[in-house]
Design a protein around this motif. Structure first.
Motif, PDB file in Angstrom:
ATOM      1  N   GLY A   1       8.168   0.617  -2.660  1.00 39.68           N
ATOM      2  CA  GLY A   1       7.633   1.913  -3.086  1.00 39.68           C
ATOM      3  C   GLY A   1       8.769   2.870  -3.379  1.00 39.68           C
ATOM      4  N   VAL A   2       8.460   4.156  -3.455  1.00 42.16           N
ATOM      5  CA  VAL A   2       9.498   5.155  -3.707  1.00 42.16           C
ATOM      6  C   VAL A   2       9.917   5.851  -2.403  1.00 42.16           C
TER       7      VAL A   2
ATOM      8  N   SER B   1      -1.987   4.139   4.904  1.00 42.14           N
ATOM      9  CA  SER B   1      -1.458   4.636   3.623  1.00 42.14           C
ATOM     10  C   SER B   1      -2.071   5.970   3.256  1.00 42.14           C
ATOM     11  N   GLY B   2      -1.389   6.674   2.351  1.00 38.51           N
ATOM     12  CA  GLY B   2      -1.952   7.895   1.826  1.00 38.51           C
ATOM     13  C   GLY B   2      -2.938   7.575   0.733  1.00 38.51           C
ATOM     14  N   ASN B   3      -2.652   6.488  -0.016  1.00 40.80           N
ATOM     15  CA  ASN B   3      -3.450   6.191  -1.210  1.00 40.80           C
ATOM     16  C   ASN B   3      -4.886   5.771  -0.932  1.00 40.80           C
TER      17      ASN B   3
ATOM     18  N   GLN C   1       2.409  12.424   1.653  1.00 43.07           N
ATOM     19  CA  GLN C   1       1.776  13.122   0.526  1.00 43.07           C
ATOM     20  C   GLN C   1       1.347  14.527   0.958  1.00 43.07           C
TER      21      GLN C   1
ATOM     22  N   SER D   1       6.283   1.131   2.009  1.00 35.34           N
ATOM     23  CA  SER D   1       6.675  -0.258   1.782  1.00 35.34           C
ATOM     24  C   SER D   1       8.014  -0.264   1.028  1.00 35.34           C
TER      25      SER D   1
ATOM     26  N   GLY E   1       3.550   1.927   7.019  1.00 36.84           N
ATOM     27  CA  GLY E   1       2.309   1.828   6.239  1.00 36.84           C
ATOM     28  C   GLY E   1       2.093   2.998   5.290  1.00 36.84           C
TER      29      GLY E   1
ATOM     30  N   GLU F   1       3.981  12.542  -7.011  1.00 36.86           N
ATOM     31  CA  GLU F   1       3.349  11.211  -6.974  1.00 36.86           C
ATOM     32  C   GLU F   1       2.089  11.244  -7.813  1.00 36.86           C
TER      33      GLU F   1
ATOM     34  N   SER G   1       1.952   7.453   4.330  1.00 34.62           N
ATOM     35  CA  SER G   1       1.755   8.859   4.746  1.00 34.62           C
ATOM     36  C   SER G   1       1.020   9.058   6.065  1.00 34.62           C
TER      37      SER G   1
END
Ligand code: GLU
Length: 323
Positions: A41-42, A152-154, A91, A38, A71, A122, A73
């Protein structure tokens, strides 16, 4: 007629992206896309920094790079494998899982995925409003919490730490928002907390901490087993001074992993060579382009990779004697 013309143009662009063609001087020209995350983000600013360096460098293959906000990773890895993107930020845990055929890739090891290097670290970051009363993972029960969008990765990180902490997803309302939407949702009181695995300082977190509602970071502890099991995780603290508006005045413990830069075996060697060379030979400049990148070292950037190195990256690392 117009529709067919549009289609022809789209097809031409699709053919040009990701592969080389010669320009009028006979020099090879390549168009590449870099998948990020996004915009606040970084990944996005880091991908943009790499894009700028690549577009500026006029040696070797003439590359025209562009970044895409995505979206995250999982999306990036899949798009790189499918050929929809040429490069992606992902990630380290997600790279590992894709290569081994775990999690989203259960039973389907991704043989085309190739590593280039690691980038910034991260941290699994859990942000909650002070008013929510969420001070530990156990306090999430009964609350409205964003665990992340599907690409996402999260999302996977949130699920993993919650499992270890013994908090079933059914015990709270789990949302699937993109991280970029979370600060506003939190400030509007429409969610109580959100997970975001991200480098620091991050725009999303600054935005989340800068509103009228006071917010803080929730410690993620008791993860020794997980770290022992998963080689890509390590303990890490969220630096409180990055977010002076947050109620957390001391560094907050959590766990984290490295961000990595990946590509596909299908991307030509000379293109990956040039991108790798640009990153490593402009490292001092890259480190100044985002504070999360400030501690990069050449040796550190070769750690945390589980996919085979792309031959283009390998060629460059051998050339400069770091492999
Ligand atoms: N780690 C996040 C993800 O893979 C993205 C972080 C960022 O955008 O900086 O979804």
């Amino acid at each position: 007629m117009k529709r067919y013309l549009m289609l022809a143009v789209t097809m031409l662009v699709a053919v040009m992206v990701g592969c080389g063609k010669n320009d009028s001087t006979g020099k090879k020209k390549a168009f590449i896309s870099i998948g990020t995350g996004s915009m606040t983000g970084v990944y996005y600013p880091v991908g943009s920094a790499i894009m700028k360096l690549v577009n500026k460098d006029k040696t070797g293959v003439d590359i025209k790079a562009k970044v895409e906000s995505t979206g995250g990773s999982v999306y990036n890895i899949n798009a790189v494998i499918n050929g929809d993107l040429d490069f992606g930020v992902a990630q380290a845990d997600r790279q590992f899982q894709a290569v081994k055929g775990l999690q989203e890739w259960q039973g389907k090891p991704q043989t085309k995925l190739r590593a280039i290097c690691s980038l910034h670290p991260e941290i699994i970051t859990l942000v909650a409003t002070d008013a929510s009363g969420i001070n530990t993972l156990a306090d999430l029960k009964g609350k409205k919490v964003n665990i992340g969008n599907a690409g996402s990765g999260n999302r996977g990180n949130a699920e993993q730490v919650l499992k270890i902490a013994g908090i079933p997803l059914e015990s709270f309302t789990a949302e699937s928002l993109n991280a970029g939407e979370c600060p506003k949702m939190l400030q509007d009181g429409r969610i109580d907390a959100f997970f975001f695995t991200v480098g620091h300082p991050a725009g999303t977190i600054k935005e989340a901490t800068a509103g009228k509602r006071k917010v803080h970071f929730v410690p993620i502890t008791g993860m020794a087993e997980l770290i022992k099991e998963c080689p890509y995780y390590a303990v890490a603290d969220i630096t409180a001074t990055y977010y002076p508006m947050s109620s957390s005045k001391k560094d907050v413990p959590s766990i984290g992993m490295m961000t990595t830069f990946v590509t596909s075996a299908d991307v030509p060697e000379d293109v990956v060579y040039k991108v790798t060379k640009t990153i490593f030979s402009n490292l001092d400049e890259l480190k100044k382009m985002h504070p999360a990148l400030s501690n990069l070292t050449k040796a550190g950037m070769l750690k945390g990779l589980s996919a085979p190195l792309h031959p283009g990256a390998e060629k460059y690392f051998k050339e400069i004697g770091i492999l």
